[in-house]
Design an enzyme around this catalytic site. Structure first.
Site, PDB file in Angstrom:
ATOM      1  N   ASP A  98      -2.019  -9.531 -16.257  1.00  6.66           N
ATOM      2  CA  ASP A  98      -3.368 -10.675 -16.727  1.00  6.66           C
ATOM      3  C   ASP A  98      -3.916  -9.698 -17.953  1.00  6.66           C
ATOM      4  O   ASP A  98      -4.084  -8.632 -18.355  1.00  6.66           O
ATOM      5  CB  ASP A  98      -4.094 -10.576 -15.300  1.00  6.66           C
ATOM      6  CG  ASP A  98      -4.081 -11.848 -15.524  1.00  6.66           C
ATOM      7  OD1 ASP A  98      -4.005 -12.305 -15.742  1.00  6.66           O
ATOM      8  OD2 ASP A  98      -4.479 -11.754 -13.537  1.00  6.66           O
ATOM      9  N   ASP A 101      -1.414  -1.329  -4.280  1.00 11.55           N
ATOM     10  CA  ASP A 101      -1.784   0.275  -5.761  1.00 11.55           C
ATOM     11  C   ASP A 101       0.058   0.267  -6.044  1.00 11.55           C
ATOM     12  O   ASP A 101       1.212  -0.499  -5.851  1.00 11.55           O
ATOM     13  CB  ASP A 101      -1.318   1.259  -5.487  1.00 11.55           C
ATOM     14  CG  ASP A 101      -0.676   1.736  -4.042  1.00 11.55           C
ATOM     15  OD1 ASP A 101       0.303   1.282  -4.370  1.00 11.55           O
ATOM     16  OD2 ASP A 101      -1.719   2.252  -3.351  1.00 11.55           O
ATOM     17  N   ASP A 161      -5.069 -14.764 -19.060  1.00  7.25           N
ATOM     18  CA  ASP A 161      -6.974 -15.552 -17.279  1.00  7.25           C
ATOM     19  C   ASP A 161      -7.671 -16.790 -18.396  1.00  7.25           C
ATOM     20  O   ASP A 161      -7.888 -16.197 -19.314  1.00  7.25           O
ATOM     21  CB  ASP A 161      -7.354 -14.397 -16.930  1.00  7.25           C
ATOM     22  CG  ASP A 161      -8.136 -15.243 -15.784  1.00  7.25           C
ATOM     23  OD1 ASP A 161      -7.919 -15.631 -14.524  1.00  7.25           O
ATOM     24  OD2 ASP A 161      -9.778 -14.715 -15.822  1.00  7.25           O
ATOM     25  N   ASP A 213       0.880  -1.534  -0.366  1.00  8.72           N
ATOM     26  CA  ASP A 213      -0.160  -0.037  -0.351  1.00  8.72           C
ATOM     27  C   ASP A 213       0.946   1.512   0.014  1.00  8.72           C
ATOM     28  O   ASP A 213       1.895   1.663   0.905  1.00  8.72           O
ATOM     29  CB  ASP A 213      -0.751  -0.177   1.323  1.00  8.72           C
ATOM     30  CG  ASP A 213      -1.792   1.507   1.101  1.00  8.72           C
ATOM     31  OD1 ASP A 213      -1.589   2.025   0.427  1.00  8.72           O
ATOM     32  OD2 ASP A 213      -2.264   1.482   2.494  1.00  8.72           O
ATOM     33  N   GLU A 258      -3.218 -19.921 -18.368  1.00 10.56           N
ATOM     34  CA  GLU A 258      -4.162 -20.124 -17.244  1.00 10.56           C
ATOM     35  C   GLU A 258      -5.468 -21.543 -18.676  1.00 10.56           C
ATOM     36  O   GLU A 258      -6.103 -21.270 -19.130  1.00 10.56           O
ATOM     37  CB  GLU A 258      -5.417 -19.446 -16.709  1.00 10.56           C
ATOM     38  CG  GLU A 258      -5.107 -20.208 -15.639  1.00 10.56           C
ATOM     39  CD  GLU A 258      -6.207 -19.857 -14.854  1.00 10.56           C
ATOM     40  OE1 GLU A 258      -6.672 -19.543 -13.635  1.00 10.56           O
ATOM     41  OE2 GLU A 258      -6.857 -18.625 -15.103  1.00 10.56           O
ATOM     42  N   HIS A 314      -2.693 -16.760  -7.202  1.00 11.27           N
ATOM     43  CA  HIS A 314      -3.609 -16.146  -5.825  1.00 11.27           C
ATOM     44  C   HIS A 314      -4.700 -16.891  -6.136  1.00 11.27           C
ATOM     45  O   HIS A 314      -5.629 -16.203  -5.250  1.00 11.27           O
ATOM     46  CB  HIS A 314      -4.085 -14.797  -7.157  1.00 11.27           C
ATOM     47  CG  HIS A 314      -4.550 -15.298  -8.657  1.00 11.27           C
ATOM     48  ND1 HIS A 314      -3.852 -15.679  -9.712  1.00 11.27           N
ATOM     49  CD2 HIS A 314      -5.807 -14.900  -8.903  1.00 11.27           C
ATOM     50  CE1 HIS A 314      -4.706 -15.836 -10.089  1.00 11.27           C
ATOM     51  NE2 HIS A 314      -5.474 -15.180 -10.162  1.00 11.27           N
ATOM     52  N   ASP A 315      -5.106 -18.337  -7.061  1.00  8.29           N
ATOM     53  CA  ASP A 315      -5.461 -19.174  -6.768  1.00  8.29           C
ATOM     54  C   ASP A 315      -5.444 -20.163  -5.889  1.00  8.29           C
ATOM     55  O   ASP A 315      -7.042 -21.330  -6.045  1.00  8.29           O
ATOM     56  CB  ASP A 315      -7.096 -18.727  -8.312  1.00  8.29           C
ATOM     57  CG  ASP A 315      -7.818 -18.542  -8.979  1.00  8.29           C
ATOM     58  OD1 ASP A 315      -8.103 -17.530  -8.092  1.00  8.29           O
ATOM     59  OD2 ASP A 315      -7.385 -17.776 -10.527  1.00  8.29           O
ATOM     60  N   ASN A 367      -0.183   4.489  -0.716  1.00  4.12           N
ATOM     61  CA  ASN A 367      -1.569   5.647   0.363  1.00  4.12           C
ATOM     62  C   ASN A 367      -1.655   5.634   1.022  1.00  4.12           C
ATOM     63  O   ASN A 367      -2.465   6.405   1.731  1.00  4.12           O
ATOM     64  CB  ASN A 367      -2.025   6.239  -1.112  1.00  4.12           C
ATOM     65  CG  ASN A 367      -2.645   5.293  -1.320  1.00  4.12           C
ATOM     66  OD1 ASN A 367      -3.138   4.666  -0.812  1.00  4.12           O
ATOM     67  ND2 ASN A 367      -3.355   5.452  -2.304  1.00  4.12           N
ATOM     68  N   ASP A 393      -4.435   3.794   1.964  1.00  5.07           N
ATOM     69  CA  ASP A 393      -5.796   3.457   1.826  1.00  5.07           C
ATOM     70  C   ASP A 393      -6.135   2.300   2.460  1.00  5.07           C
ATOM     71  O   ASP A 393      -7.346   1.575   1.770  1.00  5.07           O
ATOM     72  CB  ASP A 393      -6.396   3.939  -0.057  1.00  5.07           C
ATOM     73  CG  ASP A 393      -5.760   3.135  -0.236  1.00  5.07           C
ATOM     74  OD1 ASP A 393      -5.026   1.986  -0.208  1.00  5.07           O
ATOM     75  OD2 ASP A 393      -6.579   3.322  -1.927  1.00  5.07           O
TER      76      ASP A 393
END
Length: 606
Positions: free
Chosen positions: A116, A47, A223, A39, A292, A364-365, A41, A43
């Site tokens: 991606d 990013d 993907d 992160d 993928e 990530h999956d 910034n 929030d």
């Protein structure tokens, strides 16, 4: 575009149509899940500026390329895999100028950027889809629109065009009142499938891809690309549609039939991939394409990645990460090592003479492989098993992919309540299986999520032992979008980076080996003791150089398998150990006794 290559690539490596020699042939790719990496910034969301601030870390790790999960403009229904504008950056992550700075900064460090590409579907907020809701629009057939089933009132239960279920639960069809028809969504209802049968759709996609390559990126991870061709009859009807000639499959336990046999590796997939290659990549150099590959067998991988067929450079296969699943991903069982070995051997054998393999345990999956197949019961076993799994994967032939946090031994999230999860698939699956279909009770489903949810890999990157693990500043007003794993106090980059015995240092060495040792990058793969229940062993041979990889994939002391023992011989030399996750004296002692200590892993020159 950078052309830096850390070490020469042996001529023995297949080129997949790229100029001799392709940079990815002895490279290691690092996947970044942007909202969870850094992160910049305060929030609570990762990013692009955060990624830019960590480029030095990635360069020190030694990786060659970043696979960047989606940062396009998106409503974030599926964390960015629902794209509403392919040519803009979502404000959550920054803007196009930030993206340009990331590309430039990475290239200065010799790191390539692979984005991606999500083109099986878009967001329902994409301009193409909004236009297609009008039957008279030029975009009317850019998606899979169908009328209600004959004899049913549109929008009522049972009126869906067929009985297909979506990957995220419920029907794969959503009724749209404006158009008065249903649209197909094999994932979320906010992710309508593009109709690749329409050439205008394909050319719009190719134009967008060229736009990004011209901007300076180095390729695409595609993907669910193997879902873009659906099986239809001569009249264009999908299986199970009224008056169609292709029968649907029976309804399953959750009340829906499966679209996958009719959507994975469809009849026009090769045609589409060849066309994409011709319109986007022909004449370009230095790029990488990796798809993928749901529904793709090892043999099909050989065909698709064969240089002569001009389709893709490599594919992510799924058979090896499904060996411990029974019935569905929510039915995880204890790993039977021979099943995993055979799946990986099949992948290696298929590309022995042509084509190329991608190597991964994490992304990530997937849940964290360390929690899934390793041992996290003690700090010592956690570190040893993290190294052992890393060595086992990286010593195979192909291109390894490291998922963020894998290199420091990050583990599953440890969530115990449904409200802790953010993942759409996980939340929908709970409601579908527990409340709607009633095929699983709440307690066991929470246990299933703890093992298999995608959120296990999506907790913030653990940079240090501060309040938010260095992902978000400890003084920030916004908490991270998903909880930090409590073990960040012990498992983090700061604690590992300067420790020569850490998981991080071990991964650096694995990456160096692929860059510097031709036998690792291009040597022949020869499996050994395939049926052994505890030990994964294989040789990598190139010319006169032969390496033996041995991994005890268990928390017990086990016997050295017969073939492996024969190759090791009686004279176990320190100078012949290429890399090991335990002290040489301990390793020599156990090997001389014909045994392997728990989670011991080493490469030995024979």
């Amino acid at each position: 575009m950078t052309t830096r290559q850390r070490h020469h690539v042996p001529d023995a490596i297949h080129t997949n149509g790229a100029p001799m020699n392709p940079w990815w042939a002895n490279a290691v790719v690092y996947q970044i899940y942007p909202r969870s990496f850094q992160d910049g910034n305060g929030d609570g969301y990762g990013d692009l500026k955060g990624i830019i601030s960590r480029l030095g870390y990635l360069a020190d790790l030694g990786i060659d390329a970043i696979w960047l999960s989606p940062v396009y403009r998106s409503p974030q229904d599926d964390n960015g895999y629902d794209i509403s504008d392919y040519r803009d950056i979502d404000p959550m992550f920054g803007n196009l100028e930030d993206m340009d700075r990331l590309i430039e900064g990475a290239h200065e460090l010799g790191i390539k950027i692979v984005m991606d590409l999500v083109v099986n579907h878009t967001s329902d907020e994409h301009a193409w889809f909004q236009a297609s809701r009008d039957k008279n629009s030029p975009y009317a057939d850019w998606y899979w629109w169908r009328p209600a089933r004959e004899g049913f009132i549109p929008g009522t239960p049972g009126a869906e065009p067929n009985r297909w279920g979506g990957s995220f639960g419920g029907s794969a069809w959503q009724y749209d009142e404006k158009r008065g028809e249903y649209y197909l969504h094999t994932f979320s209802r906010k992710q309508p499938d593009l109709n690749w049968e329409n050439p205008k759709v394909r050319y719009a996609v190719y134009d967008m891809m060229n736009w990004w390559l011209d901007r300076g990126i180095d390729g695409f991870r595609m993907d669910v690309i193997t879902l873009i061709s659906k099986q239809i009859d001569q009249e264009g009807r999908l299986p199970g549609e009224s008056h169609g000639t292709i029968a649907d499959l029976p309804v399953g336990e959750e009340g829906y039939s499966s679209p996958w046999p009719f959507s994975m590796d469809g009849p026009r997939l090769d045609e589409y991939l060849k066309e994409m290659r011709a319109h986007v990549f022909e004449g370009r150099t230095g790029y990488l394409t990796v798809g993928e590959g749901q529904g793709i067998s090892s043999k099909r991988n050989e065909f698709i990645t064969d240089p002569a067929n001009k389709e893709l450079d490599m594919i992510f296969l799924f058979d090896h990460v499904g060996v411990d699943q029974q019935g569905s991903k929510w039915g995880m069982t204890k790993l039977e090592l021979p099943r995993l070995k055979r799946a990986m051997i099949e992948q290696q054998d298929a590309v022995r003479t042509k084509g190329w393999a991608s190597l991964y345990f994490n992304n990530h999956d997937q849940p964290r492989a360390l929690s899934r197949w390793g041992d996290t019961s003690t700090p010592e076993l956690r570190v040893k098993s993290a190294k052992a799994l890393g060595l086992m994967l990286h010593m195979h032939r192909g291109t390894p992919y490291v998922y963020q946090g894998e290199e420091i031994g990050m583990t599953n999230a440890g969530f115990t309540k449904l409200e802790q999860y953010q993942d759409l698939e996980s939340i929908n699956a709970f409601h579908q299986r527990v409340e709607d279909a009633k095929v699983q009770d709440a307690g066991s489903m929470i246990d299933s999520l703890a093992q298999a949810s995608r959120d296990n890999s999506r907790t913030p990157m653990q940079w240090d032992d501060s309040t938010y693990a260095g992902f978000t500043d400890a003084s920030a007003k916004s908490r991270p979008w998903i909880s930090v794993n409590p073990n960040a106090a012990e498992i983090n980059v700061q604690a590992e980076k300067n420790d020569p015995n850490s998981v991080y240092s071990f991964y650096r060495r694995l990456i160096e080996l692929r860059h510097d040792d031709d036998a690792v990058s291009s040597g022949e793969f020869i499996p050994i003791d395939i049926d052994d229940d505890n030990v994964c062993a294989f040789k990598r041979t190139l010319g006169s150089r032969s390496l033996l990889c041995v991994v005890n994939v268990s928390s017990q002391t086990v016997d050295v398998p017969t073939q492996t023992a024969h190759l090791l011989g009686d004279d176990f030399k320190h100078e012949s150990v290429v890399i090991s996750n335990i002290d040489f004296d301990e390793l020599r002692k156990t090997v001389h006794e014909g045994q392997l200590a728990p989670w011991s892993a080493f490469v030995y020159q024979i």
